[in-house]
Write a protein that holds these residues in place. Structure first.
Motif, mmCIF file in Angstrom:
data_model
loop_
_atom_site.group_PDB
_atom_site.id
_atom_site.type_symbol
_atom_site.label_atom_id
_atom_site.label_comp_id
_atom_site.label_asym_id
_atom_site.label_seq_id
_atom_site.Cartn_x
_atom_site.Cartn_y
_atom_site.Cartn_z
ATOM 1 N N VAL A 231 0.567 -0.914 0.317
ATOM 2 C CA VAL A 231 0.051 -0.253 0.308
ATOM 3 C C VAL A 231 1.021 1.013 0.212
ATOM 4 C CG1 VAL A 231 -2.535 -1.455 1.524
ATOM 5 C CG2 VAL A 231 0.114 -0.062 2.621
ATOM 6 N N GLU A 232 0.473 2.454 -0.641
ATOM 7 C CA GLU A 232 0.915 3.841 -0.188
ATOM 8 C C GLU A 232 1.498 4.823 0.805
ATOM 9 O OE1 GLU A 232 0.151 7.843 -2.899
ATOM 10 O OE2 GLU A 232 -0.784 6.750 -1.879
ATOM 11 N N THR A 380 1.172 3.455 -7.825
ATOM 12 C CA THR A 380 -0.014 3.957 -6.996
ATOM 13 C C THR A 380 -0.515 5.377 -8.812
ATOM 14 O OG1 THR A 380 0.481 3.603 -5.082
ATOM 15 C CG2 THR A 380 -0.886 5.525 -5.434
ATOM 16 N N ASP A 509 -6.342 3.561 -1.865
ATOM 17 C CA ASP A 509 -5.480 4.421 -2.162
ATOM 18 C C ASP A 509 -5.602 5.086 -3.800
ATOM 19 O OD1 ASP A 509 -2.849 4.041 -0.061
ATOM 20 O OD2 ASP A 509 -2.297 2.301 -1.842
ATOM 21 N N GLN A 512 -7.620 8.083 -2.651
ATOM 22 C CA GLN A 512 -6.540 8.706 -1.219
ATOM 23 C C GLN A 512 -7.695 8.638 -0.289
ATOM 24 O OE1 GLN A 512 -5.264 11.101 -4.028
ATOM 25 N NE2 GLN A 512 -3.846 11.318 -3.302
ATOM 26 N N ARG A 521 -2.717 5.524 6.319
ATOM 27 C CA ARG A 521 -4.075 5.119 5.939
ATOM 28 C C ARG A 521 -5.203 5.093 6.324
ATOM 29 N NH1 ARG A 521 -2.526 6.902 0.221
ATOM 30 N NH2 ARG A 521 -3.731 8.452 0.539
ATOM 31 N N TYR A 523 -7.328 1.964 5.979
ATOM 32 C CA TYR A 523 -7.480 1.021 5.016
ATOM 33 C C TYR A 523 -8.160 -0.479 5.998
ATOM 34 C CZ TYR A 523 -3.205 2.584 2.697
ATOM 35 O OH TYR A 523 -2.477 3.431 1.788
#
Length: 654
Positions: A231-232, A380, A509, A512, A521, A523
């Motif tokens: 993930v970002e 991403t 992602d 955003q 973030r 998730y």
């Protein structure tokens, strides 16, 4: 499987396979499977075998997953005895010298941490000591290895996520040692070497029955990021870790497992004394207890963000994405090609509607086959450019999971068992599903619960999509509602759950999703979405805006809306949502619920909620509601402007 064999391959009812090796060496140099220790070995073998015996199951037919979990739990307790074999004098007396205090120690140790790798095996601490010993050996030299493999010296992830307590220099030296000793695999097709955790565990603990374990991820040894596999941003916690104490459910579960040894004692096996096991059953740990796997409080705007974007995406692009997939796979199948090869030769534009062309779709996937390397940042960026049809399809099915997950408020396993051709009730207004934790064995009670029209509409969209795949001969039958079809029309998947989680990560992602104060973030997973629709109701009371809820349900009467929520949302989930609402509101406005502030002062000796953890207060309110000491309910009032409501907090003194 041969009972007398020293190596077992257990094929569990849920499809899992576990390899067990009883030929492990004990502290006296003899194998557990040797004649000297055959009595203990046969106790362990029979303990595994009786997990489906009527005297253990109480006459019920346990589900496949329950049996699989029971076998794993017994193997973990066997590991405890082997890890403490010297203290228990296992080689001299077998299990007969094990006392009640030893059994209590087992319960407390296993129940002390959420992850069994930490509680039972003390994995991070033991592994750190193991690696320090290896890299401090006089014969260890790292220079040549580090020169030939520069990636070993590259730190990719924030050291805040490291768990072993090693310094940066120690981690780099440990990587070199792991590389030299074959614990880091050769690069995969995408050039990604990986730590072989199972082999490393076997090296650290060579004398346990199982060599493979599911253990915590070690970010210290992440040498590359996966292509689209990570993930970002760092993950905001969605499980609470603020509570101290032991896990109550695990105490009860493992006490029962140890009690099974009484059955083996009656049959003449080598076990701890019956009095020790009877005393254990009567033992009540002093605590403090904490609930297992408690969910962290997710801010209401985060969940609303997910729902809004999921709805917009499915309604705007859903039908076009599904149709484009069908046309592409059909055309590729007609030429006897895989989708990727077909696009390489023929292109993709002719199967795309105008909406997807304008969106920017130009290719099938972000990461083609071959040896292309790509970072998470690059992945991403390409994901958000909308270039890939297949990744957008995954976003669609993640969006579908979010919408259905929010509006149906069901468990993840219940949603994953839905099929589009039969999950809508005959009246066209309800979800028909197999209710978890009901029925006997793997049979589940089929129930119906109301479902808003927008969700029914999306289910119908997927049913038509699967109808077209069947008509074109791409698939032979319907497949699960929320499963993303394969890249060439196949429907098989090694892990439905893992694929669903990956889809939700892509969604987060792509759009955003919001972050917490530390830039991590959110998730989210289905347990977050189960609470969301009820959250909409309670937060709408403060916002004075029920338009979204009324649109979902087609109701104009707010009391009807709440009736739907109480009918569709499980009681424990609804109770937790009420608690979260009161806590969040109090943090924003300390004077909103004075009676709650009074309770806080009684328990914590302060009226300042800002010094307390939200998750702890939510858990406290859950307990008070369950004990019927607090009631949190909407109070409806009708006027010329219609029906409005406010949330009332009532304390019942006992």
């Amino acid at each position: 499987m041969d009972y007398k064999s020293s190596r077992w391959s257990l094929e569990l009812p849920n499809g899992d396979r576990i390899e067990v090796d009883f030929d492990v060496v004990l502290s006296d140099g003899h194998s557990l499977a040797s004649p000297k220790h055959i009595a203990v070995c046969e106790t362990f073998k029979s303990w595994i075998c009786i997990q489906t015996h009527v005297d253990v199951t109480g006459g019920s037919a346990p589900a496949s997953l329950t049996i699989a979990n029971s076998v794993r739990e017994v193997l973990q307790l066997i590991d405890f005895f082997l890890l403490n074999a010297e203290d228990f004098k296992l080689c001299e007396y077998g299990l007969e010298a094990v006392t009640k205090e030893d059994l209590v120690k087992a319960i407390h140790q296993i129940s002390s941490e959420e992850h069994i790798g930490s509680s039972l095996y003390n994995w991070p601490i033991v592994l750190a000591a193991f690696l320090r010993e290896k890299i401090s050996a006089p014969t260890f030299v790292a220079d040549e290895t580090l020169d030939s493999t520069p990636s070993l010296s590259t730190v990719l992830l924030d050291q805040d996520s490291w768990t072993l307590g090693l310094s940066t220099e120690e981690v780099i030296m440990a990587r070199a040692w792991l590389q030299q000793n074959g614990f880091i695999s050769s690069p995969t097709i995408y050039g990604i070497p990986r730590l072989q955790v199972g082999a490393l565990f076997a090296a650290v603990y060579p004398n346990l029955l199982r060599r493979k374990r599911t253990l915590q991820r070690l970010d210290e040894f992440r040498l590359h990021t996966d292509i689209g596999g990570d993930v970002e941003l760092a993950r905001a916690p969605i499980y609470s870790d603020t509570d101290d104490g032991i896990l109550k459910r695990r105490v009860s579960k493992y006490t029962g497992k140890l009690g099974q040894l009484l059955l083996l004692n009656d049959a003449g096996f080598n076990t701890p004394s019956p009095s020790a096991m009877i005393d254990l059953a009567e033992h009540q740990p002093a605590g403090p207890y904490r609930p297992s796997g408690r969910f962290a409080t997710i801010p209401y705007p985060v969940v609303l963000f997910y729902l809004r974007h999921a709805l917009e995406f499915t309604l705007t692009y859903g039908e076009d994405l599904l149709n484009a997939y069908t046309r592409l796979i059909t055309a590729a199948k007609a030429r006897g090609m895989r989708a990727s090869r077909y696009i390489d030769r023929v292109g993709i534009k002719h199967v795309l509607p105008q909406s997807l062309l304008q969106l920017g779709v130009t290719r099938w996937r972000i990461a083609p086959t071959g040896r292309e390397k790509i970072s998470v940042a690059e992945f991403t960026s390409k994901l958000r450019s909308n270039a890939s049809l297949y990744e957008l399809l995954r976003i669609y099915f993640a969006s579908l999971q979010i919408v259905i997950g929010v509006l149906a408020a069901r468990r993840q396993a219940e949603l994953q068992a839905l099929y589009p051709q039969n999950c809508v009730g005959a009246d066209g207004t309800s979800l028909r599903f197999k209710q978890g934790k009901s029925g006997m064995g793997d049979r589940r009670e089929v129930v119906e619960r109301p479902l808003p029209p927008i969700a029914i509409r999306l289910i119908e969209q997927v049913r038509k999509f699967q109808d077209s795949l069947i008509a074109e001969g791409i698939v032979s039958d319907y497949f699960p509602l929320l499963k993303t079809p394969g890249m060439n029309g196949s429907t098989s998947s090694r892990s439905f759950t893992a694929a669903a989680h990956r889809g939700l990560d892509l969604f987060a992602d792509y759009f955003q999703a919001p972050t917490d104060e530390q830039g991590r973030r959110y998730y989210l997973r289905q347990h977050c979405f189960r609470r969301a629709f009820a959250m909409l109701f309670f937060w709408s009371s403060g916002l004075g805006n029920l338009d979204v809820l009324r649109w979902f349900l087609g109701h104009t009467d707010v009391e009807h809306v709440y009736h739907y929520i109480t009918e569709a949302t499980p009681g424990t989930v609804l109770r937790s949502v009420k608690s979260q609402f009161i806590v969040e509101t109090t943090f924003d406005n300390a004077s909103a619920y004075p009676a709650f502030i009074d309770l806080i002062e009684e328990k914590y000796a302060t009226r300042d909620v800002s010094v307390l953890a939200k998750d702890e207060l939510v858990a406290y309110l859950d307990y008070l509601q369950e004990d019927d000491r607090v009631s949190i309910e909407p109070d409806f009032a009708t006027s010329e402007d219609g029906t409005s409501y406010e949330v009332v907090f009532l304390v019942r003194r006992k």
